[in-house]
Design a protein around this motif. Structure first.
Motif, PDB file in Angstrom:
ATOM      1  N   PRO A 123       8.566  18.308  72.882  1.00  0.00           N
ATOM      2  CA  PRO A 123       7.714  18.604  71.698  1.00  0.00           C
ATOM      3  C   PRO A 123       6.813  17.425  70.665  1.00  0.00           C
ATOM      4  O   PRO A 123       5.799  17.128  70.367  1.00  0.00           O
ATOM      5  N   GLU A 124       7.253  15.856  71.249  1.00  0.00           N
ATOM      6  CA  GLU A 124       6.963  14.719  70.683  1.00  0.00           C
ATOM      7  C   GLU A 124       5.473  15.148  71.839  1.00  0.00           C
ATOM      8  O   GLU A 124       4.478  14.418  71.621  1.00  0.00           O
ATOM      9  N   VAL A 125       5.143  15.264  73.188  1.00  0.00           N
ATOM     10  CA  VAL A 125       3.737  15.464  74.181  1.00  0.00           C
ATOM     11  C   VAL A 125       2.803  16.413  73.275  1.00  0.00           C
ATOM     12  O   VAL A 125       1.270  16.033  73.432  1.00  0.00           O
ATOM     13  N   ASP A 126       3.158  17.176  72.019  1.00  0.00           N
ATOM     14  CA  ASP A 126       2.389  18.347  71.288  1.00  0.00           C
ATOM     15  C   ASP A 126       0.679  17.382  70.308  1.00  0.00           C
ATOM     16  O   ASP A 126       1.622  17.403  68.817  1.00  0.00           O
ATOM     17  N   THR A 127       0.326  16.322  70.911  1.00  0.00           N
ATOM     18  CA  THR A 127      -0.352  16.093  69.734  1.00  0.00           C
ATOM     19  C   THR A 127      -1.938  15.994  70.756  1.00  0.00           C
ATOM     20  O   THR A 127      -2.364  16.864  71.693  1.00  0.00           O
ATOM     21  N   ALA A 128      -3.301  15.656  69.960  1.00  0.00           N
ATOM     22  CA  ALA A 128      -4.328  16.308  70.742  1.00  0.00           C
ATOM     23  C   ALA A 128      -5.064  15.205  71.663  1.00  0.00           C
ATOM     24  O   ALA A 128      -4.866  15.521  72.569  1.00  0.00           O
ATOM     25  N   THR A 129      -4.537  14.119  71.496  1.00  0.00           N
ATOM     26  CA  THR A 129      -4.631  12.761  72.358  1.00  0.00           C
ATOM     27  C   THR A 129      -4.474  13.276  73.588  1.00  0.00           C
ATOM     28  O   THR A 129      -4.451  12.503  74.617  1.00  0.00           O
ATOM     29  N   MET A 130      -2.978  13.796  73.389  1.00  0.00           N
ATOM     30  CA  MET A 130      -2.415  13.780  74.418  1.00  0.00           C
ATOM     31  C   MET A 130      -2.888  15.028  75.520  1.00  0.00           C
ATOM     32  O   MET A 130      -2.959  14.947  76.795  1.00  0.00           O
ATOM     33  N   ARG A 131      -3.212  16.432  74.708  1.00  0.00           N
ATOM     34  CA  ARG A 131      -3.599  17.419  75.429  1.00  0.00           C
ATOM     35  C   ARG A 131      -5.327  16.685  75.932  1.00  0.00           C
ATOM     36  O   ARG A 131      -5.522  17.809  77.423  1.00  0.00           O
TER      37      ARG A 131
END
Length: 138
Positions: free
Chosen positions: A91-99
């Motif tokens: 769930p830590e991946v789920d950010t706008a910058t990572m997307r």
């Protein structure tokens, strides 16, 4: 269906042509008869990510994503599947910058061995991320 029973969708050949399996990941559309074929190739897949490992790189924590061969060629569908797999597993991946970084790599660096996604990079939107070669700093 694949051998393990995972559906990949329906494909049909144009009238007067046939689908030929080249290997486990490729089908070709070939003209019927003895004429030289106009070939169309697609890569099929059921996985978006071959691997993902957290590490420390240039400035902070970074997720090195190894996209599947299918993801490298699948366009938006590949990005969406890879994103779903990444966020489901962490769930830590789920950010706008990572997307945005993921999309940037898929568009601008599909052949790069790994796509490094850093949660500490600022959220500047996709266009600014692309302008920064997937590595925005401000």
């Amino acid at each position: 269906m694949l051998d393990d029973g995972v559906p990949v969708g329906g494909l049909t050949a144009p009238r007067g042509a046939r689908l030929v399996a080249v290997d486990d990941t490729r089908l070709e559309v070939r003209a019927a008869g003895d004429e030289p074929p106009d070939e169309v190739t697609t890569v099929l897949g059921t996985a978006g990510v071959s691997g993902a490992d957290w590490g420390e790189r240039e400035g902070g924590r970074s997720l090195a994503v190894t996209p599947s061969d299918w993801t490298r060629e699948a366009g938006q569908a590949g990005v969406d599947v890879a994103w779903a797999e990444l966020t489901a597993s962490d769930p830590e991946v789920d950010t706008a910058t990572m997307r945005d970084q993921l999309e940037c790599h898929a568009i601008g660096a599909p052949d790069k061995a790994t796509w490094n996604l850093e949660p500490w990079r600022p959220d500047v939107g996709l266009l600014a991320t692309m302008a920064a070669r997937c590595n925005p700093t401000s």
